[in-house]
Scaffold this active site. Sequence first.
Site, mmCIF file in Angstrom:
data_model
loop_
_atom_site.group_PDB
_atom_site.id
_atom_site.type_symbol
_atom_site.label_atom_id
_atom_site.label_comp_id
_atom_site.label_asym_id
_atom_site.label_seq_id
_atom_site.Cartn_x
_atom_site.Cartn_y
_atom_site.Cartn_z
ATOM 1 N N CYS A 297 0.803 -1.223 0.000
ATOM 2 C CA CYS A 297 0.000 0.000 0.000
ATOM 3 C C CYS A 297 0.836 1.275 0.000
ATOM 4 C CB CYS A 297 -0.955 -0.009 1.191
ATOM 5 S SG CYS A 297 -2.007 -1.486 1.211
ATOM 6 N N LYS B 71 -8.228 0.083 10.484
ATOM 7 C CA LYS B 71 -8.250 -0.994 9.491
ATOM 8 C C LYS B 71 -7.284 -2.079 9.937
ATOM 9 C CE LYS B 71 -7.366 -2.038 4.655
ATOM 10 N NZ LYS B 71 -7.096 -1.482 3.324
ATOM 11 N N LYS C 123 -12.863 -1.346 10.205
ATOM 12 C CA LYS C 123 -12.833 -2.362 9.153
ATOM 13 C C LYS C 123 -11.965 -3.526 9.576
ATOM 14 C CE LYS C 123 -11.242 -3.025 4.486
ATOM 15 N NZ LYS C 123 -10.441 -2.515 3.416
HETATM 16 C C1 PBG Z 1 -6.935 -1.474 -0.199
HETATM 17 C C2 PBG Z 1 -8.196 -2.029 0.321
HETATM 18 C C3 PBG Z 1 -8.482 -3.354 0.718
HETATM 19 C C4 PBG Z 1 -9.848 -3.372 1.004
HETATM 20 C C5 PBG Z 1 -10.328 -2.083 0.835
HETATM 21 N N1 PBG Z 1 -9.297 -1.273 0.428
HETATM 22 C C6 PBG Z 1 -7.653 -4.562 0.744
HETATM 23 C C7 PBG Z 1 -6.451 -4.677 1.565
HETATM 24 O O1 PBG Z 1 -6.183 -3.881 2.476
HETATM 25 O O2 PBG Z 1 -5.715 -5.611 1.289
HETATM 26 C C8 PBG Z 1 -10.626 -4.602 1.414
HETATM 27 C C9 PBG Z 1 -12.085 -4.548 1.098
HETATM 28 C C10 PBG Z 1 -12.784 -5.862 1.160
HETATM 29 O O3 PBG Z 1 -12.215 -6.913 1.521
HETATM 30 O O4 PBG Z 1 -13.969 -5.881 0.812
HETATM 31 N N2 PBG Z 1 -5.899 -1.337 0.691
#
Ligand code: PBG
Length: 330
Positions: free
Chosen positions: A130, A200, A253
């Site tokens: 990321c 997150k 999240k």
């Molecule tokens: C990007 C991102 C992710 C998700 C949302 N934005 C994936 C990750 O962090 O690997 C996951 C969303 C989902 O699983 O529905 N960083």
Amino acid sequence: MAFPETRLRRLRQTPGIRRMVRETTLSVDDVILPFFVREGISQPHPIASLEGHAQWPARAVVEEAKAVADLGIPAVLLFGVPDRKDAVASSAYAADAVVCRAVEGIKQARPELTVVTDVCLCAYTDHGHCGVVRQGPRGAPIVDNDSSLELIVKQAVAHARAGADVVAPSDMMDGRVGAIRTGLDHAGLTDVAIMAYSAKHASAFYGPFRDAAGSAPQFGDRTAYQMDPANGREALREIELDVEEGADIVMVKPALAYLDVIRMAAETFAVPLAAYNVSGEYAMVKAAAARGWVDEKRAAMEILTAIRRAGAKLIITYWAKDVVRWLSAR
Ligand code: PBG
């Protein structure tokens, strides 16, 4: 007074009474629908791991967004799937980035539909992380926080210039919300809001999404930037910092395994709270429903209502269109 005078079943006797005493409601106003926009395709590509969802060409996503707006869904959350990936995620902030083209098309066709864009480099970097990767002090590669911020700000500003109403950073770099706020304000985009993926967690429940976005890390994992699933108090610190840095909406999240975190966040902060009902939470129910082991509608509505009961106002969910159908069929 206790039993037999008190009988809690009295208020469960009829649908009418149950409706009157129901404590939590789910409304179409509460849901946000995620969308994947893919560069270089002419037809939608169904996503096997996310039944009912597809990667859309930028042009077709506009038609799809019109249908979503007609259903009364207030907002979509856009993810880009680029053609080219490189070490510095160039396609993430190019003026002709696939997300920017989709935003322009959607805002032109349906100005009233709120367009939120996911701001993160993982789908645009060749290593799938990321942020920017560099050699760390102990020899192993690390995701560099401060040099990533610059690129993330460029991406957020590009989305906002294209017409995004809200940008949603999901990278979990420290300081990104403040950096994005400054970047937007310097570009004259003072009314563009930030929905921060504040708490997150490094979750197994993102699996199906990484197929959809082609964003799986090519080495290692995300545990050095996303949060430890064991931590709830730290989630409050993350949210607090994002609020101080200027987040307009904060997010927890995933949602389902983090209802306690949602509850704590709702009780602690007055900013609107969102929760992301992530891909794995959706796929689990879909898979069980396909085997006849759970009823999809009942399971999904129970999960979404629980997320609201825990205290989230907004829910990002792959069931958004189904919710409209299910609510109107009641
Ligand atoms: C990007 C991102 C992710 C998700 C949302 N934005 C994936 C990750 O962090 O690997 C996951 C969303 C989902 O699983 O529905 N960083």
